[in-house]
Design a protein around this motif. Structure first.
Motif, PDB file in Angstrom:
ATOM      1  N   ASN A  77     116.021 -76.138  87.441  1.00 20.26           N
ATOM      2  CA  ASN A  77     115.584 -76.942  86.307  1.00 20.26           C
ATOM      3  C   ASN A  77     114.683 -76.132  85.385  1.00 20.26           C
ATOM      4  OD1 ASN A  77     115.260 -79.618  84.902  1.00 20.26           O
ATOM      5  ND2 ASN A  77     113.131 -79.227  85.439  1.00 20.26           N
ATOM      6  N   ALA A  78     113.774 -75.342  85.961  1.00 20.03           N
ATOM      7  CA  ALA A  78     112.887 -74.520  85.146  1.00 20.03           C
ATOM      8  C   ALA A  78     113.684 -73.491  84.350  1.00 20.03           C
ATOM      9  CB  ALA A  78     111.846 -73.827  86.022  1.00 20.03           C
ATOM     10  N   TRP A  91     114.413 -65.021  83.316  1.00 25.15           N
ATOM     11  CA  TRP A  91     113.283 -65.480  82.521  1.00 25.15           C
ATOM     12  C   TRP A  91     112.859 -64.482  81.444  1.00 25.15           C
ATOM     13  CZ3 TRP A  91     107.966 -65.567  85.502  1.00 25.15           C
ATOM     14  CH2 TRP A  91     107.629 -64.276  85.917  1.00 25.15           C
ATOM     15  N   SER A 106     114.171 -73.762  80.307  1.00 24.00           N
ATOM     16  CA  SER A 106     113.591 -72.649  79.548  1.00 24.00           C
ATOM     17  C   SER A 106     114.578 -72.162  78.494  1.00 24.00           C
ATOM     18  CB  SER A 106     113.200 -71.518  80.502  1.00 24.00           C
ATOM     19  OG  SER A 106     112.585 -70.458  79.799  1.00 24.00           O
ATOM     20  N   TYR A 164     107.449 -73.459  82.226  1.00 24.33           N
ATOM     21  CA  TYR A 164     108.638 -73.344  83.074  1.00 24.33           C
ATOM     22  C   TYR A 164     108.637 -72.007  83.821  1.00 24.33           C
ATOM     23  CZ  TYR A 164     110.667 -77.342  80.562  1.00 24.33           C
ATOM     24  OH  TYR A 164     110.903 -78.586  80.035  1.00 24.33           O
ATOM     25  N   SER A 165     108.255 -70.938  83.126  1.00 18.19           N
ATOM     26  CA  SER A 165     108.242 -69.613  83.749  1.00 18.19           C
ATOM     27  C   SER A 165     107.197 -69.532  84.849  1.00 18.19           C
ATOM     28  CB  SER A 165     107.981 -68.532  82.687  1.00 18.19           C
ATOM     29  OG  SER A 165     108.988 -68.531  81.705  1.00 18.19           O
ATOM     30  N   HIS A 222     106.366 -71.982  86.736  1.00 15.16           N
ATOM     31  CA  HIS A 222     106.999 -72.657  87.876  1.00 15.16           C
ATOM     32  C   HIS A 222     107.928 -71.694  88.617  1.00 15.16           C
ATOM     33  CE1 HIS A 222     105.230 -76.418  87.006  1.00 15.16           C
ATOM     34  NE2 HIS A 222     106.043 -76.789  86.034  1.00 15.16           N
TER      35      HIS A 222
END
Length: 424
Positions: A223-224, A290, A228, A260-261, A263
């Motif tokens: 999800n992250a 990422w 992102s 998000y990153s 996480h």
């Protein structure tokens, strides 16, 4: 019992690495030799074999750090796709109706191509863009049955955003601070609005699909990652026809990317395996990771604490994601921030280098004036880059010519902090 000293251990490690490299090159050469007959045969089966091999060679060279060779393989594969399946119209290759195998091959090249196009998105350049025929595009869905469908639809929208921005580079976009942030008033605006609506629909569908998608994959990490990239797509779409001032309206989205990153960093990584150059090959992939969202956060968000935290997150790991190399991109990010904000390496007593994840309250307004901002950035990616990389850039104010600077990849950087739980 006698024990080997460190030098002997290192010597054995280097010898084993050389043997593995020799083995890989021997089989690589053999694969290319066996591929030659398929390149001269026009039957569909041979074309598919050639394209699959081309995709594998692209991935292999990216992982080896041979970025120029990898891009050559990718370009050749795109040309074969264009000649075999495509009809070129207005600089865009419209793919004809294909079966499942051909569609899978095309999607693989599109995903690789998106990574490379994202890397070069900040400057004007020509590129092959592969788009599905509208009659074969997937219809809107109420839910995504599998995560793969969610990724595929987001990729399709992202690819169209890249095509839009490539077209926008051909239009003159004023750099002044007009009320509409220098918006390019052209026939591209309806396309931008259509893509923004597609992104909104994608997010609505993904949100409604999450309850059953959560059981398919590790919820936090997937999800992250996907959110992102959705957030990055929303930023790039919204600013595609505007000047550098437009990015100032997206601080909340940039902050979401680093959240998000953060996480992603908290997820438990596998044991680190580094090569002689110090790269974490256990984390290296040829897919979305990422690096691109953090890179664009650092170079396009002019709120110092947000962009600095994005940089520090990226510097906490050392791996590759296709053409995106953590070491190279972190040095480019630092150079961009140094040019735009010369006080980056100065006194951080105001809390900009805090270990705490930034929050929207108290961040303030972007601090880099327009005349100091960089509009276009071009990085020369060659094979086996170890010492330095050449970066060219243009300032945001028109007219501005290219300036060139050498970015060192080996010198220790000044400043920086140790984030909580940094991966060593």
């Amino acid at each position: 019992m006698a024990t080997n000293n460190g030098d002997e251990d290192d010597g054995k490690g280097l010898h084993m690495s050389a043997k593995q490299e020799k083995f890989m090159l021997q089989n690589y050469s053999k694969a290319i030799r066996y591929l030659q007959p398929h390149l001269t045969t026009k039957i569909m089966a041979s074309t598919r074999i050639a394209l699959i091999a081309c995709a594998i060679f692209t991935c292999l060279e990216f992982l080896r750090g041979n970025f120029k060779t990898a891009q050559t393989h990718l370009k050749n594969g795109l040309l074969v796709l264009q000649e075999t399946y495509g009809d070129t119209h207005d600089g865009v290759v419209i793919m004809r109706t294909m079966d499942h195998t051909d569609r899978w091959i095309t999607e693989t090249f599109q995903r690789l191509h998106i990574q490379v196009e994202l890397f070069y998105l900040t400057h004007n350049h020509s590129s092959i863009i592969l788009q599905q025929n509208s009659s074969t595009s997937p219809p809107p869905q109420n839910t995504f049955p599998y995560l793969r469908e969610a990724w595929s639809e987001l990729n399709r929208i992202f690819y169209n955003i890249i095509a839009l921005r490539n077209k926008a580079h051909l239009h003159h976009i004023p750099a002044g601070g007009s009320q509409n942030h220098g918006t390019c008033d052209s026939e591209l605006i309806p396309l931008q609005q259509l893509l923004q609506a597609s992104l909104h629909q994608w997010h609505t569908t993904y949100t409604s699909s999450k309850p059953h998608l959560d059981s398919e994959e590790p919820t936090l990490v997937i999800n992250a990652m996907i959110m992102s990239f959705y957030t990055l797509a929303a930023i790039l779409c919204s600013t595609s026809l505007s000047s550098e001032l437009a990015y100032d309206a997206h601080t909340t989205r940039f902050l979401a990317i680093i959240t998000y990153s953060a996480h992603l960093r908290t997820s438990r990584p596998p044991p680190k395996i580094c090569d002689r150059a110090g790269f974490n090959m256990a984390h290296s992939i040829v897919d979305f990771g990422w690096i691109p969202p953090l890179y664009y956060t650092a170079i396009k968000c002019r709120v110092r604490r947000v962009r600095l935290y994005a940089l520090l997150l990226l510097e906490s790991t050392m791996h590759r994601e296709g053409i995106w190399d953590c070491r190279i991109m972190s040095r480019i990010m630092r150079k961009v921030m140094e040019i735009e904000d010369g006080s980056l390496y100065g006194d951080d007593g105001e809390g900009y280098a805090s270990e705490t994840l930034p929050e929207l309250d108290g961040l303030g307004s972007p601090e880099v004036p327009l005349e100091k901002r960089l509009r276009e950035i071009r990085v020369e990616m060659d094979d086996e880059m170890t010492e330095n990389v050449m970066m060219e850039y243009k300032k945001a104010c028109y007219p501005a010519g290219w300036e060139r600077v050498r970015v060192c990849l080996t010198a220790p950087y000044t400043g920086g902090i140790q984030l909580p739980g940094t991966i060593s």
